[in-house]
Design an enzyme around this catalytic site. Structure first.
Site, PDB file in Angstrom:
ATOM      1  N   ASP A   1      -4.368   0.520  -9.069  1.00 51.70           N
ATOM      2  CA  ASP A   1      -5.746   0.073  -9.290  1.00 51.70           C
ATOM      3  C   ASP A   1      -5.999  -0.275 -10.756  1.00 51.70           C
ATOM      4  O   ASP A   1      -6.622  -1.296 -11.073  1.00 51.70           O
ATOM      5  CB  ASP A   1      -6.732   1.165  -8.845  1.00 51.70           C
ATOM      6  CG  ASP A   1      -6.439   1.647  -7.441  1.00 51.70           C
ATOM      7  OD1 ASP A   1      -5.746   0.936  -6.699  1.00 51.70           O
ATOM      8  OD2 ASP A   1      -6.891   2.759  -7.085  1.00 51.70           O
TER       9      ASP A   1
ATOM     10  N   GLU B   1       0.837  -1.200   0.000  1.00 54.46           N
ATOM     11  CA  GLU B   1       0.000   0.000   0.000  1.00 54.46           C
ATOM     12  C   GLU B   1       0.875   1.255   0.000  1.00 54.46           C
ATOM     13  O   GLU B   1       1.871   1.326   0.737  1.00 54.46           O
ATOM     14  CB  GLU B   1      -0.879  -0.035   1.262  1.00 54.46           C
ATOM     15  CG  GLU B   1      -2.350   0.133   1.066  1.00 54.46           C
ATOM     16  CD  GLU B   1      -3.016  -0.818   0.076  1.00 54.46           C
ATOM     17  OE1 GLU B   1      -2.971  -0.538  -1.136  1.00 54.46           O
ATOM     18  OE2 GLU B   1      -3.619  -1.810   0.516  1.00 54.46           O
TER      19      GLU B   1
ATOM     20  N   THR C   1       2.842   2.155  -2.228  1.00 56.02           N
ATOM     21  CA  THR C   1       4.151   1.850  -2.827  1.00 56.02           C
ATOM     22  C   THR C   1       4.168   2.193  -4.314  1.00 56.02           C
ATOM     23  O   THR C   1       5.237   2.411  -4.881  1.00 56.02           O
ATOM     24  CB  THR C   1       4.464   0.349  -2.683  1.00 56.02           C
ATOM     25  OG1 THR C   1       3.320  -0.387  -3.132  1.00 56.02           O
ATOM     26  CG2 THR C   1       4.756  -0.013  -1.235  1.00 56.02           C
ATOM     27  N   ASP C   2       2.994   2.244  -4.946  1.00 55.22           N
ATOM     28  CA  ASP C   2       2.979   2.388  -6.422  1.00 55.22           C
ATOM     29  C   ASP C   2       3.643   3.687  -6.872  1.00 55.22           C
ATOM     30  O   ASP C   2       4.509   3.681  -7.742  1.00 55.22           O
ATOM     31  CB  ASP C   2       1.568   2.211  -7.019  1.00 55.22           C
ATOM     32  CG  ASP C   2       0.483   3.117  -6.460  1.00 55.22           C
ATOM     33  OD1 ASP C   2       0.741   3.845  -5.471  1.00 55.22           O
ATOM     34  OD2 ASP C   2      -0.638   3.099  -7.016  1.00 55.22           O
TER      35      ASP C   2
ATOM     36  N   TYR D   1      -4.082  12.316   0.750  1.00 52.69           N
ATOM     37  CA  TYR D   1      -3.371  11.399  -0.150  1.00 52.69           C
ATOM     38  C   TYR D   1      -2.228  12.145  -0.854  1.00 52.69           C
ATOM     39  O   TYR D   1      -1.090  11.676  -0.895  1.00 52.69           O
ATOM     40  CB  TYR D   1      -4.348  10.807  -1.168  1.00 52.69           C
ATOM     41  CG  TYR D   1      -3.739   9.763  -2.076  1.00 52.69           C
ATOM     42  CD1 TYR D   1      -3.855   8.413  -1.794  1.00 52.69           C
ATOM     43  CD2 TYR D   1      -3.032  10.137  -3.220  1.00 52.69           C
ATOM     44  CE1 TYR D   1      -3.294   7.448  -2.625  1.00 52.69           C
ATOM     45  CE2 TYR D   1      -2.466   9.190  -4.055  1.00 52.69           C
ATOM     46  CZ  TYR D   1      -2.601   7.851  -3.761  1.00 52.69           C
ATOM     47  OH  TYR D   1      -2.035   6.906  -4.584  1.00 52.69           O
TER      48      TYR D   1
ATOM     49  N   ALA E   1     -15.297   2.180  -1.157  1.00 51.38           N
ATOM     50  CA  ALA E   1     -14.912   1.162  -0.178  1.00 51.38           C
ATOM     51  C   ALA E   1     -13.432   0.813  -0.257  1.00 51.38           C
ATOM     52  O   ALA E   1     -12.982  -0.150   0.354  1.00 51.38           O
ATOM     53  CB  ALA E   1     -15.758  -0.093  -0.383  1.00 51.38           C
TER      54      ALA E   1
ATOM     55  N   GLU F   1      -7.679   9.457 -14.318  1.00 53.24           N
ATOM     56  CA  GLU F   1      -7.881   9.648 -12.868  1.00 53.24           C
ATOM     57  C   GLU F   1      -7.056  10.840 -12.354  1.00 53.24           C
ATOM     58  O   GLU F   1      -7.544  11.672 -11.594  1.00 53.24           O
ATOM     59  CB  GLU F   1      -7.477   8.361 -12.134  1.00 53.24           C
ATOM     60  CG  GLU F   1      -7.501   8.444 -10.636  1.00 53.24           C
ATOM     61  CD  GLU F   1      -8.611   7.637 -10.005  1.00 53.24           C
ATOM     62  OE1 GLU F   1      -9.131   6.706 -10.639  1.00 53.24           O
ATOM     63  OE2 GLU F   1      -8.963   7.963  -8.857  1.00 53.24           O
TER      64      GLU F   1
ATOM     65  N   LEU G   1     -11.999  -0.273  -2.876  1.00 52.51           N
ATOM     66  CA  LEU G   1     -11.902  -1.479  -3.712  1.00 52.51           C
ATOM     67  C   LEU G   1     -11.860  -1.107  -5.202  1.00 52.51           C
ATOM     68  O   LEU G   1     -12.135  -1.937  -6.063  1.00 52.51           O
ATOM     69  CB  LEU G   1     -13.075  -2.423  -3.398  1.00 52.51           C
ATOM     70  CG  LEU G   1     -13.151  -2.862  -1.918  1.00 52.51           C
ATOM     71  CD1 LEU G   1     -14.442  -3.634  -1.639  1.00 52.51           C
ATOM     72  CD2 LEU G   1     -11.943  -3.710  -1.524  1.00 52.51           C
ATOM     73  N   SER G   2     -11.521   0.142  -5.476  1.00 53.04           N
ATOM     74  CA  SER G   2     -11.252   0.604  -6.848  1.00 53.04           C
ATOM     75  C   SER G   2     -12.451   0.596  -7.783  1.00 53.04           C
ATOM     76  O   SER G   2     -12.342   0.181  -8.938  1.00 53.04           O
ATOM     77  CB  SER G   2     -10.131  -0.222  -7.495  1.00 53.04           C
ATOM     78  OG  SER G   2      -8.946  -0.021  -6.834  1.00 53.04           O
TER      79      SER G   2
HETATM   80  C1  GLA Z   1      -5.371   4.208  -3.917  1.00 56.21           C
HETATM   81  C2  GLA Z   1      -4.646   4.706  -5.168  1.00 56.21           C
HETATM   82  C3  GLA Z   1      -3.538   3.750  -5.581  1.00 56.21           C
HETATM   83  C4  GLA Z   1      -2.634   3.399  -4.403  1.00 56.21           C
HETATM   84  C5  GLA Z   1      -3.464   3.025  -3.169  1.00 56.21           C
HETATM   85  C6  GLA Z   1      -2.612   2.825  -1.944  1.00 56.21           C
HETATM   86  O1  GLA Z   1      -6.057   3.041  -4.202  1.00 56.21           O
HETATM   87  O2  GLA Z   1      -5.558   4.834  -6.232  1.00 56.21           O
HETATM   88  O3  GLA Z   1      -2.794   4.302  -6.645  1.00 56.21           O
HETATM   89  O4  GLA Z   1      -1.727   4.433  -4.125  1.00 56.21           O
HETATM   90  O5  GLA Z   1      -4.432   4.000  -2.876  1.00 56.21           O
HETATM   91  O6  GLA Z   1      -1.813   1.703  -2.089  1.00 56.21           O
END
Ligand code: GLA
Length: 365
Positions: free
Chosen positions: A156, A17, A19-20, A208, A107, A144, A109-110
């Site tokens: 995501d 999490e 890390t991207d 964020y 949630a 996005e 969950l993308s």
């Molecule tokens: C959200 C963002 C992702 C990622 C996560 C945390 O889902 O869209 O790019 O940074 O948070 O791991």
């Protein structure tokens, strides 16, 4: 009648999490929950969008006026993808996009990536654009970041496009690589319990973006381009600023956890052994990255007290869901216990389901 229907899933991240955007690693699976996009081409230069989740709303915009279209809310996700194709020189003569889906919204969950990716695969097929999966991911991420305005990484969208059934997806954001890792919890009598705390999060909010900036500052202070380059956790202690030190400690330790879990799965270790690693990751997100909430912490603590092998919050944080690794015959009891604890704490009622590794974006009819 549409020309076809495409589907793209939401995701749950097993580990990795925040890390991207640090060029690190993550290990998501796709959910069985999808957004479906029924799409058709038109020739009048206009894009029309509806959604079953927003009955009564119908948007129509000229493709070459998308940059300044005065629209807000959910419709910016599909329109952002159309705009991004157009901006990159892929000619869209016009399209009708009718969306419908069951990915829980807000949630963690993308659900937003599922919208973007369902539209992206639909447009690629409908117009036969010569676009690779990597570019499709980039188009969805750009929608996005630039059209919606959420400064996320590409976890995501990568998960939604690239995941396959029965596998977790090892993503390497530094090298732009990925690998499918067999992930069969059922064979070990285990389940992945997802509990949505029913406290919606919004990534457009400043927190964020602030975490992302802090990671960049930490990398600069450590003399590297991204925190991925730090593999010795002791290097983090040289950071003078205590906040940057905590943020960097999360990212560096999280990358190591992703690789450890991927390794355990690849070498056929008992999946129960990954449980404690998930729980350590939660503590790191709570204490070092500071993106957890009382609801997420309560759900994790209760799941562990009730016998989960491990549990942690998933996604960006500030609300959303947790994932817990449970014995199959204890899943329901654990979910019930969390529900009771939430009730006693005066929190909104949570929702739960069991996640199985499902296929990524695809045409379904
Ligand atoms: C959200 C963002 C992702 C990622 C996560 C945390 O889902 O869209 O790019 O940074 O948070 O791991």
């Amino acid at each position: 009648m549409s020309d076809g229907v495409w589907a793209a899933p939401g995701r749950v991240n097993i580990i990795g999490e925040h890390t991207d955007y640090n060029g690190g690693y993550a290990l998501p699976i796709a959910l069985p929950h999808v957004v479906r996009c029924a799409g058709s081409t038109t020739t009048d230069g206009r894009v029309r969008v509806t959604s079953r989740q927003h009955e009564g709303e119908r948007f129509e915009v000229a493709v070459d006026e998308l940059a300044d279209a005065p629209v807000s809310g959910w419709v910016r996700y599909p329109l952002g993808v159309v705009h991004e194709f157009h901006r990159r020189g892929h000619r869209i003569t016009g399209a009708t996009l009718d969306l419908d889906g069951n990915v829980p919204i807000g949630a963690g969950l993308s659900s937003s990536a599922a919208i973007e990716c369902s539209v992206a695969v639909a447009l690629r097929d409908l117009f036969e654009f010569p676009v690779s999966d990597a570019e499709l991911i980039d188009i969805s991420r750009a929608a996005e970041n630039d059209y919606v305005g959420a400064p996320t990484g590409s976890l995501d969208q990568s998960a939604s496009i690239l995941c396959t059934a029965d596998h977790a997806l090892l993503l390497d954001f530094g090298e732009n690589g990925h690998d499918q890792v067999a992930f069969d919890l059922a064979a070990a009598g285990l389940e992945l319990l997802i509990i949505d705390t029913n406290t919606p999060h919004a990534l457009v909010d400043g927190e964020y973006a602030q975490r992302r900036e802090q990671c960049e500052s930490a990398a600069t202070a450590l003399g590297v381009r991204s925190l991925r380059e730090i593999t010795d956790i002791r290097a983090v202690d040289t950071l003078v600023d205590p906040v940057l030190r905590r943020r960097a400690r999360h990212v560096v330790s999280e990358n190591a956890r992703v690789l450890a879990i991927a390794d355990a799965l690849r070498t056929g270790a008992d999946p129960r052994t990954i449980g404690p690693v998930l729980t350590v990751a939660h503590a790191s997100l709570r204490d070092d990255f500071e993106v957890s909430t009382a609801q997420l912490d309560t759900a994790v603590t209760t799941a562990l007290e009730e016998g989960a092998h491990g549990a942690r919050m998933v996604g960006g944080g500030f609300g959303g869901s947790i994932v817990a690794l449970t014995e199959r015959d204890s899943t329901e009891r654990i979910a019930d216990a969390v529900e009771k604890r939430f009730h006693a704490s005066g929190f909104a009622a949570p929702r739960w389901f069991v996640a199985v590794p499902s296929p990524g974006a695809r045409r379904i009819s």
